[in-house]
Design a protein around this motif. Structure first.
Motif, mmCIF file in Angstrom:
data_model
loop_
_atom_site.group_PDB
_atom_site.id
_atom_site.type_symbol
_atom_site.label_atom_id
_atom_site.label_comp_id
_atom_site.label_asym_id
_atom_site.label_seq_id
_atom_site.Cartn_x
_atom_site.Cartn_y
_atom_site.Cartn_z
ATOM 1 N N LEU A 1 92.656 47.700 2.634
ATOM 2 C CA LEU A 1 93.809 46.941 2.141
ATOM 3 C C LEU A 1 94.497 46.139 3.254
ATOM 4 O O LEU A 1 95.148 45.136 2.972
ATOM 5 C CB LEU A 1 94.828 47.869 1.469
ATOM 6 C CG LEU A 1 94.422 48.482 0.137
ATOM 7 C CD1 LEU A 1 95.573 49.315 -0.434
ATOM 8 C CD2 LEU A 1 94.002 47.412 -0.860
ATOM 9 N N PHE B 1 88.631 55.968 -3.674
ATOM 10 C CA PHE B 1 89.815 55.712 -2.859
ATOM 11 C C PHE B 1 89.919 56.748 -1.747
ATOM 12 O O PHE B 1 89.835 57.954 -2.016
ATOM 13 C CB PHE B 1 91.069 55.728 -3.739
ATOM 14 C CG PHE B 1 91.056 54.648 -4.772
ATOM 15 C CD1 PHE B 1 91.539 53.381 -4.484
ATOM 16 C CD2 PHE B 1 90.535 54.891 -6.044
ATOM 17 C CE1 PHE B 1 91.496 52.362 -5.431
ATOM 18 C CE2 PHE B 1 90.488 53.885 -6.999
ATOM 19 C CZ PHE B 1 90.974 52.622 -6.691
ATOM 20 N N MET C 1 100.985 58.317 -4.156
ATOM 21 C CA MET C 1 100.074 57.429 -3.438
ATOM 22 C C MET C 1 100.877 56.473 -2.551
ATOM 23 O O MET C 1 102.059 56.215 -2.811
ATOM 24 C CB MET C 1 99.205 56.652 -4.432
ATOM 25 C CG MET C 1 99.911 55.552 -5.190
ATOM 26 S SD MET C 1 98.766 54.555 -6.186
ATOM 27 C CE MET C 1 98.698 55.527 -7.696
ATOM 28 N N SER D 1 101.309 50.766 -0.668
ATOM 29 C CA SER D 1 100.317 49.697 -0.495
ATOM 30 C C SER D 1 99.232 49.769 -1.579
ATOM 31 O O SER D 1 98.781 48.732 -2.078
ATOM 32 C CB SER D 1 99.679 49.778 0.893
ATOM 33 O OG SER D 1 99.249 51.098 1.176
ATOM 34 N N LEU D 2 98.841 50.971 -1.965
ATOM 35 C CA LEU D 2 97.825 51.114 -3.007
ATOM 36 C C LEU D 2 98.415 50.834 -4.387
ATOM 37 O O LEU D 2 97.788 50.153 -5.205
ATOM 38 C CB LEU D 2 97.192 52.504 -2.974
ATOM 39 C CG LEU D 2 96.128 52.765 -4.048
ATOM 40 C CD1 LEU D 2 94.985 51.760 -3.963
ATOM 41 C CD2 LEU D 2 95.598 54.188 -3.951
ATOM 42 N N LYS D 3 99.609 51.343 -4.653
ATOM 43 C CA LYS D 3 100.231 51.068 -5.953
ATOM 44 C C LYS D 3 100.386 49.559 -6.154
ATOM 45 O O LYS D 3 100.110 49.015 -7.231
ATOM 46 C CB LYS D 3 101.595 51.766 -6.044
ATOM 47 C CG LYS D 3 102.356 51.505 -7.364
ATOM 48 C CD LYS D 3 101.557 51.958 -8.591
ATOM 49 C CE LYS D 3 102.400 52.000 -9.855
ATOM 50 N NZ LYS D 3 102.856 50.669 -10.309
ATOM 51 N N ILE E 1 87.903 52.175 -1.060
ATOM 52 C CA ILE E 1 89.144 51.475 -0.716
ATOM 53 C C ILE E 1 90.056 52.371 0.114
ATOM 54 O O ILE E 1 90.437 53.463 -0.315
ATOM 55 C CB ILE E 1 89.872 51.008 -1.994
ATOM 56 C CG1 ILE E 1 88.985 50.023 -2.769
ATOM 57 C CG2 ILE E 1 91.225 50.376 -1.653
ATOM 58 C CD1 ILE E 1 89.570 49.532 -4.076
ATOM 59 N N ALA F 1 98.530 47.254 -4.766
ATOM 60 C CA ALA F 1 97.192 46.689 -4.966
ATOM 61 C C ALA F 1 96.733 46.872 -6.415
ATOM 62 O O ALA F 1 96.098 45.983 -6.994
ATOM 63 C CB ALA F 1 96.195 47.334 -4.006
ATOM 64 N N LEU G 1 97.600 58.755 -8.842
ATOM 65 C CA LEU G 1 96.571 57.727 -9.002
ATOM 66 C C LEU G 1 95.928 57.806 -10.381
ATOM 67 O O LEU G 1 95.702 56.783 -11.036
ATOM 68 C CB LEU G 1 95.508 57.885 -7.912
ATOM 69 C CG LEU G 1 94.401 56.827 -7.864
ATOM 70 C CD1 LEU G 1 93.897 56.653 -6.435
ATOM 71 C CD2 LEU G 1 93.221 57.177 -8.768
ATOM 72 N N LEU H 1 92.371 58.409 0.073
ATOM 73 C CA LEU H 1 93.724 58.484 -0.472
ATOM 74 C C LEU H 1 94.660 59.357 0.351
ATOM 75 O O LEU H 1 94.505 60.577 0.413
ATOM 76 C CB LEU H 1 93.629 59.022 -1.905
ATOM 77 C CG LEU H 1 94.900 59.075 -2.724
ATOM 78 C CD1 LEU H 1 95.483 57.674 -2.945
ATOM 79 C CD2 LEU H 1 94.620 59.737 -4.067
ATOM 80 N N SER I 1 93.472 53.361 1.310
ATOM 81 C CA SER I 1 94.752 53.185 0.597
ATOM 82 C C SER I 1 95.946 52.939 1.502
ATOM 83 O O SER I 1 96.942 52.372 1.078
ATOM 84 C CB SER I 1 95.037 54.428 -0.250
ATOM 85 O OG SER I 1 95.307 55.556 0.580
ATOM 86 N N SER I 2 95.867 53.394 2.737
ATOM 87 C CA SER I 2 97.004 53.282 3.655
ATOM 88 C C SER I 2 96.809 52.090 4.578
ATOM 89 O O SER I 2 95.686 51.817 5.011
ATOM 90 C CB SER I 2 97.114 54.559 4.494
ATOM 91 O OG SER I 2 98.064 54.395 5.527
#
Length: 198
Positions: A47, A86, A95, A98-100, A13, A102, A132, A88, A15-16
């Motif tokens: 994402l 991730f 983090m 956008s990841l938080k 994934i 998700a 994370l 990351l 993350s950004s």
């Protein structure tokens, strides 16, 4: 007659979601390294492709089904996998938002699955990865001990804002940690998948 078991599936994934992100370069390198993995199948998940709103449901989907179709689509994607790696970034010691977000859009799908990372930044994304890991524990995930960190002079060598050298120039530094992380990922993916299915 021997039954061929499908290999466990791992999401890689990104993350950004920002346009100027560095993530695509290490993500492509990672996907190349795992494309012929004998025990796991890897799929790149970006994402950017999910257009997630900020979490705005009545409650976590652990308690109430989500209403926004974008959240539901994301939950369906998360559920397809047996573990996660991730790619990351680190923004201000944590983090990316956008990841938080998700993570917050799902609870059920993440449960009892391993989470590893290829983290990057001047400090190797170490603080982002610690963030994370805290969130992953709350989501009942298994954060891996081993991770790949691209930091310091290696980061500035390959980063687009630095020398922008190819990933092959720092590969030798990363190979050992990648091997350790993948070995650990295989173990925890097998263990958690077997336990979930039992």
């Amino acid at each position: 007659m021997e039954t061929i078991m499908a290999k466990p599936r791992i999401a890689v994934i990104i993350s950004s979601t920002r346009q100027a992100r560095f993530a695509d370069k290490p993500a492509a390198w990672l996907m190349d390294k795992v494309k012929d993995h004998p025990e796991l199948d890897f799929e790149l998940v970006d994402l950017r492709d999910y257009d997630l709103p900020f979490f705005d449901e009545a409650a976590s989907n652990a308690y109430v089904p989500s209403q926004d179709p974008r959240a539901v689509r994301w939950q369906q994607k998360v559920a397809e996998f047996d573990g996660y790696l991730f790619v990351l970034a680190e923004y201000n010691h944590g983090m990316p938002a956008s990841l938080k977000n998700a993570f917050d859009q799902d609870y059920v799908g993440w449960n009892r699955k391993p989470a590893g990372a290829l983290a990057y930044g001047s400090m190797g994304g170490a603080r982002s990865l610690e963030h994370l890991r805290q969130v992953a524990v709350e989501l009942q995930m298994v954060p891996l001990r081993n991770a790949v960190h691209i930091g310091g002079s290696e980061f500035f060598k390959v980063w687009s804002g630095g020398q922008n050298a190819p990933m092959s120039e720092i590969e030798g530094v990363l190979q050992g940690s990648l091997k350790s992380m993948l070995e650990e990922l295989v173990w925890w993916t097998r263990a958690t998948k077997a336990a979930r299915e039992a």
